[in-house]
Write a protein that holds these residues in place. Structure first.
Motif, PDB file in Angstrom:
ATOM      1  N   ASN A   1       5.778   4.109  14.103  1.00  0.00           N
ATOM      2  CA  ASN A   1       6.472   4.681  12.955  1.00  0.00           C
ATOM      3  C   ASN A   1       6.127   3.955  11.659  1.00  0.00           C
ATOM      4  N   LEU A   2       5.983   2.625  11.743  1.00  0.00           N
ATOM      5  CA  LEU A   2       5.596   1.877  10.548  1.00  0.00           C
ATOM      6  C   LEU A   2       4.179   2.253  10.104  1.00  0.00           C
ATOM      7  N   LEU A   3       3.286   2.429  11.075  1.00  0.00           N
ATOM      8  CA  LEU A   3       1.933   2.846  10.725  1.00  0.00           C
ATOM      9  C   LEU A   3       1.928   4.219  10.054  1.00  0.00           C
TER      10      LEU A   3
ATOM     11  N   LEU B   1       4.482   5.672   8.558  1.00  0.00           N
ATOM     12  CA  LEU B   1       5.160   5.582   7.259  1.00  0.00           C
ATOM     13  C   LEU B   1       4.260   4.910   6.223  1.00  0.00           C
ATOM     14  N   SER B   2       3.553   3.850   6.624  1.00  0.00           N
ATOM     15  CA  SER B   2       2.655   3.163   5.700  1.00  0.00           C
ATOM     16  C   SER B   2       1.524   4.084   5.265  1.00  0.00           C
ATOM     17  N   LEU B   3       0.959   4.785   6.230  1.00  0.00           N
ATOM     18  CA  LEU B   3      -0.137   5.699   5.905  1.00  0.00           C
ATOM     19  C   LEU B   3       0.330   6.787   4.950  1.00  0.00           C
ATOM     20  N   THR B   4       1.502   7.365   5.255  1.00  0.00           N
ATOM     21  CA  THR B   4       2.027   8.420   4.379  1.00  0.00           C
ATOM     22  C   THR B   4       2.331   7.887   2.991  1.00  0.00           C
ATOM     23  N   THR B   5       2.967   6.723   2.944  1.00  0.00           N
ATOM     24  CA  THR B   5       3.317   6.128   1.646  1.00  0.00           C
ATOM     25  C   THR B   5       2.067   5.796   0.839  1.00  0.00           C
ATOM     26  N   CYS B   6       1.048   5.241   1.514  1.00  0.00           N
ATOM     27  CA  CYS B   6      -0.186   4.885   0.803  1.00  0.00           C
ATOM     28  C   CYS B   6      -0.888   6.123   0.265  1.00  0.00           C
ATOM     29  N   ILE B   7      -0.943   7.165   1.076  1.00  0.00           N
ATOM     30  CA  ILE B   7      -1.614   8.387   0.628  1.00  0.00           C
ATOM     31  C   ILE B   7      -0.875   8.999  -0.556  1.00  0.00           C
ATOM     32  N   VAL B   8       0.464   9.110  -0.424  1.00  0.00           N
ATOM     33  CA  VAL B   8       1.262   9.687  -1.513  1.00  0.00           C
ATOM     34  C   VAL B   8       1.157   8.817  -2.760  1.00  0.00           C
ATOM     35  N   GLY B   9       1.262   7.485  -2.587  1.00  0.00           N
ATOM     36  CA  GLY B   9       1.161   6.581  -3.729  1.00  0.00           C
ATOM     37  C   GLY B   9      -0.192   6.657  -4.392  1.00  0.00           C
ATOM     38  N   PHE B  10      -1.256   6.718  -3.557  1.00  0.00           N
ATOM     39  CA  PHE B  10      -2.607   6.823  -4.120  1.00  0.00           C
ATOM     40  C   PHE B  10      -2.760   8.092  -4.952  1.00  0.00           C
ATOM     41  N   LEU B  11      -2.262   9.204  -4.407  1.00  0.00           N
ATOM     42  CA  LEU B  11      -2.376  10.470  -5.143  1.00  0.00           C
ATOM     43  C   LEU B  11      -1.565  10.433  -6.438  1.00  0.00           C
ATOM     44  N   LEU B  12      -0.352   9.846  -6.361  1.00  0.00           N
ATOM     45  CA  LEU B  12       0.475   9.761  -7.572  1.00  0.00           C
ATOM     46  C   LEU B  12      -0.158   8.840  -8.609  1.00  0.00           C
ATOM     47  N   MET B  13      -0.647   7.661  -8.174  1.00  0.00           N
ATOM     48  CA  MET B  13      -1.283   6.743  -9.103  1.00  0.00           C
ATOM     49  C   MET B  13      -2.542   7.347  -9.715  1.00  0.00           C
TER      50      MET B  13
ATOM     51  N   ARG C   1       3.690  -1.292  -5.222  1.00  0.00           N
ATOM     52  CA  ARG C   1       3.480  -2.090  -4.015  1.00  0.00           C
ATOM     53  C   ARG C   1       4.743  -2.820  -3.599  1.00  0.00           C
ATOM     54  N   ARG C   2       5.462  -3.389  -4.573  1.00  0.00           N
ATOM     55  CA  ARG C   2       6.705  -4.094  -4.241  1.00  0.00           C
ATOM     56  C   ARG C   2       7.732  -3.131  -3.661  1.00  0.00           C
ATOM     57  N   ILE C   3       7.857  -1.973  -4.320  1.00  0.00           N
ATOM     58  CA  ILE C   3       8.827  -0.984  -3.823  1.00  0.00           C
ATOM     59  C   ILE C   3       8.432  -0.498  -2.434  1.00  0.00           C
ATOM     60  N   THR C   4       7.128  -0.272  -2.237  1.00  0.00           N
ATOM     61  CA  THR C   4       6.652   0.170  -0.919  1.00  0.00           C
ATOM     62  C   THR C   4       6.931  -0.876   0.150  1.00  0.00           C
ATOM     63  N   ALA C   5       6.680  -2.150  -0.183  1.00  0.00           N
ATOM     64  CA  ALA C   5       6.957  -3.219   0.787  1.00  0.00           C
ATOM     65  C   ALA C   5       8.439  -3.275   1.125  1.00  0.00           C
ATOM     66  N   LEU C   6       9.298  -3.106   0.111  1.00  0.00           N
ATOM     67  CA  LEU C   6      10.738  -3.111   0.358  1.00  0.00           C
ATOM     68  C   LEU C   6      11.141  -1.932   1.234  1.00  0.00           C
ATOM     69  N   ILE C   7      10.604  -0.749   0.909  1.00  0.00           N
ATOM     70  CA  ILE C   7      10.930   0.442   1.698  1.00  0.00           C
ATOM     71  C   ILE C   7      10.463   0.287   3.133  1.00  0.00           C
ATOM     72  N   LEU C   8       9.240  -0.245   3.319  1.00  0.00           N
ATOM     73  CA  LEU C   8       8.727  -0.438   4.685  1.00  0.00           C
ATOM     74  C   LEU C   8       9.565  -1.455   5.448  1.00  0.00           C
ATOM     75  N   GLY C   9      10.002  -2.512   4.785  1.00  0.00           N
ATOM     76  CA  GLY C   9      10.845  -3.508   5.450  1.00  0.00           C
ATOM     77  C   GLY C   9      12.172  -2.913   5.901  1.00  0.00           C
ATOM     78  N   LEU C  10      12.839  -2.194   4.961  1.00  0.00           N
ATOM     79  CA  LEU C  10      14.115  -1.569   5.317  1.00  0.00           C
ATOM     80  C   LEU C  10      13.916  -0.495   6.386  1.00  0.00           C
ATOM     81  N   SER C  11      12.842   0.289   6.228  1.00  0.00           N
ATOM     82  CA  SER C  11      12.565   1.327   7.224  1.00  0.00           C
ATOM     83  C   SER C  11      12.276   0.713   8.588  1.00  0.00           C
ATOM     84  N   GLY C  12      11.512  -0.393   8.605  1.00  0.00           N
ATOM     85  CA  GLY C  12      11.219  -1.056   9.865  1.00  0.00           C
ATOM     86  C   GLY C  12      12.484  -1.537  10.557  1.00  0.00           C
TER      87      GLY C  12
END
Length: 483
Positions: A11-13, A15-27, A171-182
């Motif tokens: 699930n972390l993988l 979630l990380s993949l989805t977050t990275c893809i969405v973040g990359f597209l948004l950035m 990146r900080r927000i993503t790390a926080l979200i992944l930590g809480l999600s984990g």
């Protein structure tokens, strides 16, 4: 690795993949929009500068005497001071030579920028210089058949810094979200896998031989269904284990009983033989001893043959041929008549003509055993009925829409009957419902088990109906064939 850890990592993988893809597209979209805005503003500014320079050149060209190289320097100073702030820079390139630079650090190695594709008169590029980012815009025109390039430079370091800051924040927000999600996924996976752990412990106990243990998972999901099926399997295994233990017990009991059955006549035979060898007997006493030795020997032979037939029939084919039901019944009657008369039991027989398929000697053995068991369960004066009738089965898909005929042979008595508990095991190997009565009548619990094996090899069915104190009806259903 435990299942919940696999769930967590997977699930972390995801979630990380989805977050990275969405973040990359948004950035990427944010960067593109910001840069598009900056480029449009720089191009507009370059257009204004180009227009101003060209208007100023027209004034110079219209004069009687002019030097364009010298004039471009003044034009550059005039345009730069009037239209561009101090943070911007301007360069004018005429006939591939820089004639004006607003700032000393303005680079002159801009061949890529000043190389225009065919039909294109404007170009831009972004360069990093001394940890700062600059946006260059160049426009080209022709004066006196020579190229005039107007180059403007804008400092976009602040824009790039904002973009990099946004990336760091993301990146900080993503790390926080992944930590809480984990943490949340781990808690949920523990809750979800706890029933599996419970079921695993139950399975380990079951594998260690505790067949009474059951799973108490009460969920209604797939784990609950698995738990129910495990309990069903455990019930079935426990029942089979009990059945096997019962079978082993009955085999052990049979060995003991059969040993006793062999020992008793052998003791008598040895005793009478030793008496005849060591003591002088009268002729009548000798005949009596020989008769007893002969009868006990025949009893041993009968028991041995039954045991041999029981073992042989399980692994060898039987001969199938046509049998007259009436002739089979008459042959059976001839064999059982003496023992029935000796027991003072009335015997009635009524058989409808029919042609059966099977081995006549084996079928004869079956019904002699059934009648003999009825004799043992009856007393003097009782009656045994032996009947055979043709039975027409109802039409069904199994017989292709045609009525099928089966021959029912029934042995009925009015003896002591069989209890419900014994009815479930009466056809099992080595089982004797009444050991004392069976032993007293000369049996060893092999007759009905042998009959069951013979009927199974004939693809025949046997049905038992009995009540204690009222009697027993045993019906055998055999296949018919054409005469």
């Amino acid at each position: 690795m435990k299942f919940r850890h696999k769930v967590l990592i997977l699930n972390l993988l995801l979630l990380s993949l989805t977050t990275c893809i969405v973040g990359f597209l948004l950035m990427k979209r944010s960067y593109r929009l910001t840069m598009d805005t900056a480029v449009k503003s720089a191009v507009t500014e370059n257009n204004l500068v180009q227009s101003s320079v060209e208007y100023s050149i027209l004034d110079v060209v219209n004069s009687s005497r002019y030097n364009l190289f010298t004039s471009l320097t003044g034009i550059g100073n005039q345009v730069y001071s009037g239209m561009i702030s101090g943070e911007e820079a301007l360069a004018i390139r005429y006939d591939e030579q820089f004639v004006y630079l607003s700032q000393k650090d303005f680079p002159t190695e801009l061949e890529d920028l000043c190389t225009f594709p065919e039909g294109v008169r404007k170009n831009y590029l972004i360069r990093e210089e001394n940890d700062r980012h600059f946006l260059y815009v160049a426009s080209s025109s022709s004066v006196d058949k020579k190229n005039l390039d107007i180059i403007t430079r804008r400092d976009i370091t602040d824009i790039m810094d904002v973009l990099e800051q946004n990336i760091r924040e993301y990146r900080r927000i993503t790390a926080l979200i992944l930590g809480l999600s984990g943490l949340l996924i781990y808690i949920l996976s523990r809750l979800l896998t706890r029933p599996l752990e419970t079921l695993s412990k139950v399975t380990d106990s079951f594998a260690d031989g505790d067949y009474s243990v059951r799973s108490n998972v009460g969920s209604s999901d797939e784990v609950g269904v698995l738990s129910e099926r495990f309990n069903s399997m455990a019930d079935s295994v426990e029942a089979h284990v009990e059945e096997l233990n019962d079978m082993i017990h009955r085999r052990e009991q049979f060995v003991a009983d059969f040993t006793h059955e062999i020992k008793t006549p052998m003791t008598s035979i040895i005793g009478y033989a030793d008496t005849m060898r060591s003591v002088e007997l009268s002729h009548e006493e000798e005949q009596q001893a020989l008769s007893y030795i002969f009868s006990e020997g025949k009893r041993l032979e009968a028991m041995s043959m039954k045991l041999f037939d029981l073992l042989y029939l399980k692994d060898h084919p039987i001969e199938q041929k046509k049998i007259s039901a009436v002739q089979l019944a008459e042959s059976i009657y001839t064999s059982v008549e003496p023992m029935l008369k000796a027991a003072e039991i009335t015997f009635s027989m009524n058989f409808e003509p029919a042609v059966l398929i099977g081995d006549p000697e084996l079928l004869k053995t079956v019904f002699i055993n059934l009648i003999d068991n009825s004799r043992k369960a009856s007393k003097a004066g009782d009656k045994i009925e032996f009947t055979g009738v043709v039975h027409t089965d109802p039409v069904s898909d199994s017989n292709a829409g045609k009525p099928a005929e089966t021959y029912y042979i029934t042995v009925s008595d009015h003896g002591i009957g069989i209890s419900e508990e014994d009815q479930k095991k009466i056809f099992d190997e080595f089982y004797m419902a009444d050991k004392s009565r069976t032993r007293a009548a000369g049996g060893a619990g092999l007759g009905l088990s042998l009959a069951a094996v013979i009927l199974e090899r004939h693809d025949a069915k046997i049905e038992l109906q009995s009540k204690l104190g009222e009697g027993t009806n045993i019906t055998v259903k055999l296949h018919l064939t054409e005469a």
